[in-house]
Design a protein around this motif. Structure first.
Motif, PDB file in Angstrom:
ATOM      1  N   LEU A  75      -7.629   1.016 -18.146  1.00 26.06           N
ATOM      2  CA  LEU A  75      -6.621   1.602 -17.266  1.00 26.06           C
ATOM      3  C   LEU A  75      -6.189   0.558 -16.246  1.00 26.06           C
ATOM      4  O   LEU A  75      -6.986  -0.287 -15.842  1.00 26.06           O
ATOM      5  CB  LEU A  75      -7.177   2.815 -16.530  1.00 26.06           C
ATOM      6  CG  LEU A  75      -7.788   3.937 -17.366  1.00 26.06           C
ATOM      7  CD1 LEU A  75      -8.240   5.076 -16.443  1.00 26.06           C
ATOM      8  CD2 LEU A  75      -6.823   4.438 -18.403  1.00 26.06           C
ATOM      9  N   SER A  76      -4.935   0.638 -15.854  1.00 26.62           N
ATOM     10  CA  SER A  76      -4.461  -0.227 -14.784  1.00 26.62           C
ATOM     11  C   SER A  76      -3.680   0.594 -13.774  1.00 26.62           C
ATOM     12  O   SER A  76      -3.121   1.644 -14.104  1.00 26.62           O
ATOM     13  CB  SER A  76      -3.580  -1.358 -15.327  1.00 26.62           C
ATOM     14  OG  SER A  76      -2.396  -0.848 -15.894  1.00 26.62           O
ATOM     15  N   CYS A  77      -3.642   0.100 -12.555  1.00 24.34           N
ATOM     16  CA  CYS A  77      -2.943   0.782 -11.467  1.00 24.34           C
ATOM     17  C   CYS A  77      -2.405  -0.269 -10.512  1.00 24.34           C
ATOM     18  O   CYS A  77      -3.156  -1.148 -10.065  1.00 24.34           O
ATOM     19  CB  CYS A  77      -3.888   1.729 -10.748  1.00 24.34           C
ATOM     20  SG  CYS A  77      -3.201   2.487  -9.263  1.00 24.34           S
ATOM     21  N   THR A  78      -1.123  -0.164 -10.188  1.00 25.94           N
ATOM     22  CA  THR A  78      -0.492  -1.094  -9.262  1.00 25.94           C
ATOM     23  C   THR A  78       0.094  -0.317  -8.092  1.00 25.94           C
ATOM     24  O   THR A  78       0.719   0.727  -8.293  1.00 25.94           O
ATOM     25  CB  THR A  78       0.607  -1.898  -9.955  1.00 25.94           C
ATOM     26  OG1 THR A  78       0.038  -2.648 -11.025  1.00 25.94           O
ATOM     27  CG2 THR A  78       1.277  -2.866  -8.979  1.00 25.94           C
ATOM     28  N   ALA A  79      -0.121  -0.837  -6.907  1.00 28.56           N
ATOM     29  CA  ALA A  79       0.413  -0.229  -5.690  1.00 28.56           C
ATOM     30  C   ALA A  79       1.708  -0.908  -5.291  1.00 28.56           C
ATOM     31  O   ALA A  79       1.811  -2.137  -5.313  1.00 28.56           O
ATOM     32  CB  ALA A  79      -0.602  -0.345  -4.563  1.00 28.56           C
ATOM     33  N   TYR A  80       2.682  -0.083  -4.933  1.00 25.67           N
ATOM     34  CA  TYR A  80       3.990  -0.568  -4.494  1.00 25.67           C
ATOM     35  C   TYR A  80       4.329   0.035  -3.135  1.00 25.67           C
ATOM     36  O   TYR A  80       3.882   1.116  -2.799  1.00 25.67           O
ATOM     37  CB  TYR A  80       5.075  -0.163  -5.497  1.00 25.67           C
ATOM     38  CG  TYR A  80       4.920  -0.734  -6.869  1.00 25.67           C
ATOM     39  CD1 TYR A  80       4.250  -0.024  -7.868  1.00 25.67           C
ATOM     40  CD2 TYR A  80       5.441  -1.983  -7.186  1.00 25.67           C
ATOM     41  CE1 TYR A  80       4.099  -0.548  -9.145  1.00 25.67           C
ATOM     42  CE2 TYR A  80       5.298  -2.508  -8.466  1.00 25.67           C
ATOM     43  CZ  TYR A  80       4.632  -1.792  -9.427  1.00 25.67           C
ATOM     44  OH  TYR A  80       4.498  -2.312 -10.689  1.00 25.67           O
ATOM     45  N   GLY A  81       5.145  -0.681  -2.384  1.00 26.66           N
ATOM     46  CA  GLY A  81       5.617  -0.154  -1.115  1.00 26.66           C
ATOM     47  C   GLY A  81       5.396  -1.136   0.019  1.00 26.66           C
ATOM     48  O   GLY A  81       5.092  -2.310  -0.203  1.00 26.66           O
ATOM     49  N   SER A  82       5.515  -0.604   1.218  1.00 28.37           N
ATOM     50  CA  SER A  82       5.358  -1.445   2.417  1.00 28.37           C
ATOM     51  C   SER A  82       3.882  -1.502   2.783  1.00 28.37           C
ATOM     52  O   SER A  82       3.415  -0.809   3.668  1.00 28.37           O
ATOM     53  CB  SER A  82       6.198  -0.872   3.560  1.00 28.37           C
ATOM     54  OG  SER A  82       7.562  -0.814   3.216  1.00 28.37           O
ATOM     55  N   ILE A  83       3.185  -2.372   2.092  1.00 30.96           N
ATOM     56  CA  ILE A  83       1.737  -2.451   2.212  1.00 30.96           C
ATOM     57  C   ILE A  83       1.345  -3.607   3.116  1.00 30.96           C
ATOM     58  O   ILE A  83       1.767  -4.738   2.892  1.00 30.96           O
ATOM     59  CB  ILE A  83       1.095  -2.624   0.822  1.00 30.96           C
ATOM     60  CG1 ILE A  83       1.421  -1.419  -0.064  1.00 30.96           C
ATOM     61  CG2 ILE A  83      -0.427  -2.796   0.946  1.00 30.96           C
ATOM     62  CD1 ILE A  83       1.085  -1.618  -1.522  1.00 30.96           C
ATOM     63  N   TYR A  84       0.529  -3.314   4.105  1.00 25.70           N
ATOM     64  CA  TYR A  84      -0.058  -4.373   4.929  1.00 25.70           C
ATOM     65  C   TYR A  84      -1.426  -4.757   4.381  1.00 25.70           C
ATOM     66  O   TYR A  84      -1.750  -5.940   4.305  1.00 25.70           O
ATOM     67  CB  TYR A  84      -0.178  -3.918   6.378  1.00 25.70           C
ATOM     68  CG  TYR A  84      -0.893  -4.908   7.255  1.00 25.70           C
ATOM     69  CD1 TYR A  84      -2.212  -4.678   7.679  1.00 25.70           C
ATOM     70  CD2 TYR A  84      -0.272  -6.084   7.651  1.00 25.70           C
ATOM     71  CE1 TYR A  84      -2.861  -5.598   8.483  1.00 25.70           C
ATOM     72  CE2 TYR A  84      -0.923  -7.010   8.451  1.00 25.70           C
ATOM     73  CZ  TYR A  84      -2.208  -6.764   8.865  1.00 25.70           C
ATOM     74  OH  TYR A  84      -2.861  -7.684   9.644  1.00 25.70           O
ATOM     75  N   SER A  85      -2.202  -3.746   3.992  1.00 26.27           N
ATOM     76  CA  SER A  85      -3.517  -4.037   3.439  1.00 26.27           C
ATOM     77  C   SER A  85      -3.952  -2.910   2.511  1.00 26.27           C
ATOM     78  O   SER A  85      -3.504  -1.771   2.649  1.00 26.27           O
ATOM     79  CB  SER A  85      -4.558  -4.220   4.543  1.00 26.27           C
ATOM     80  OG  SER A  85      -4.815  -2.997   5.194  1.00 26.27           O
ATOM     81  N   ILE A  86      -4.793  -3.279   1.542  1.00 30.45           N
ATOM     82  CA  ILE A  86      -5.466  -2.290   0.696  1.00 30.45           C
ATOM     83  C   ILE A  86      -6.954  -2.516   0.889  1.00 30.45           C
ATOM     84  O   ILE A  86      -7.510  -3.513   0.425  1.00 30.45           O
ATOM     85  CB  ILE A  86      -5.083  -2.441  -0.779  1.00 30.45           C
ATOM     86  CG1 ILE A  86      -3.571  -2.299  -0.962  1.00 30.45           C
ATOM     87  CG2 ILE A  86      -5.814  -1.402  -1.613  1.00 30.45           C
ATOM     88  CD1 ILE A  86      -3.110  -2.525  -2.394  1.00 30.45           C
ATOM     89  N   ASN A  87      -7.595  -1.639   1.602  1.00 28.55           N
ATOM     90  CA  ASN A  87      -9.013  -1.816   1.909  1.00 28.55           C
ATOM     91  C   ASN A  87      -9.904  -1.379   0.754  1.00 28.55           C
ATOM     92  O   ASN A  87     -10.950  -1.979   0.506  1.00 28.55           O
ATOM     93  CB  ASN A  87      -9.377  -1.069   3.179  1.00 28.55           C
ATOM     94  CG  ASN A  87      -8.607  -1.593   4.378  1.00 28.55           C
ATOM     95  OD1 ASN A  87      -8.114  -2.719   4.381  1.00 28.55           O
ATOM     96  ND2 ASN A  87      -8.479  -0.769   5.399  1.00 28.55           N
ATOM     97  N   GLY A  88      -9.503  -0.329   0.065  1.00 27.90           N
ATOM     98  CA  GLY A  88     -10.252   0.152  -1.082  1.00 27.90           C
ATOM     99  C   GLY A  88      -9.284   0.647  -2.133  1.00 27.90           C
ATOM    100  O   GLY A  88      -8.275   1.263  -1.815  1.00 27.90           O
ATOM    101  N   MET A  89      -9.604   0.353  -3.397  1.00 28.88           N
ATOM    102  CA  MET A  89      -8.735   0.785  -4.482  1.00 28.88           C
ATOM    103  C   MET A  89      -9.613   1.091  -5.678  1.00 28.88           C
ATOM    104  O   MET A  89     -10.528   0.315  -5.997  1.00 28.88           O
ATOM    105  CB  MET A  89      -7.724  -0.305  -4.820  1.00 28.88           C
ATOM    106  CG  MET A  89      -6.574   0.127  -5.684  1.00 28.88           C
ATOM    107  SD  MET A  89      -5.294  -1.159  -5.723  1.00 28.88           S
ATOM    108  CE  MET A  89      -4.053  -0.361  -6.733  1.00 28.88           C
TER     109      MET A  89
END
Length: 119
Positions: A19-33
Motif C-alpha cells: 500500500l502507498s499513501c501520499t499527503a498533499y496540501g499546505s504541509i509544514y510538517s508530518i510528525n507521524g504517518m
C-alpha cells in the motif's frame, strides 16, 4: 491536507501487497504517518506508524509480517504486507498528523482501500 491511497486488492493467503499513501496540501510538517485498519464489525486498529524521526510502531497482529517505510521528501508512506492471512482482510486507512503551513495541527485520514485475503 489530503491523503491519497493506492495498492489495495485481492490476494491469496500467504501472498503480498504493498500500500502507498501520499499527503498533499499546505504541509509544514508530518510528525507521524501510517496505517490503521477496520474489519467488519470491529474497531479501527493500528497497523503501523512511522514518525519523521524514523521510529516505528506496529500492531501486535502484524509485527514481523508488515513493514512500514516512509519517504519524507515525497510525503509518502508505504506498507509492505507479507504472509497475508484471511484475518488481515479489512479496509486500510492512511493517517497523517502534523502542522500545516499556518502552524495549525492537523489529523488527516484517507478514504480507505480494501484489502481482501482469500483462504
Amino acid at each position: 491536507v489530503q491523503l491519497v491511497e493506492s495498492g489495495g486488492g485481492l490476494v491469496q493467503a500467504g501472498g503480498s501487497l504493498t500500500l502507498s499513501c501520499t499527503a498533499y496540501g499546505s504541509i509544514y510538517s508530518i510528525n507521524g504517518m501510517g496505517w490503521y485498519r477496520q474489519a467488519p464489525g470491529k474497531q479501527r486498529e493500528l497497523v503501523a506508524i512511522r514518525t519523521s524521526g524514523g521510529s516505528t510502531n506496529y500492531g501486535d497482529s502484524v509485527n514481523g509480517r508488515f513493514t512500514i517505510s516512509r519517504v519524507n521528501a515525497m510525503n509518502t508512506v508505504y506498507l509492505q504486507m507479507n504472509s497475508l492471512k484471511p484475518e488481515d482482510t479489512a479496509v486500510y486507512y492512511c493517517n497523517a498528523r502534523g502542522y500545516d503551513s499556518s502552524r495549525t495541527v492537523y489529523d488527516a485520514w484517507g478514504q480507505g482501500t480494501q484489502v481482501t485475503v482469500a483462504p
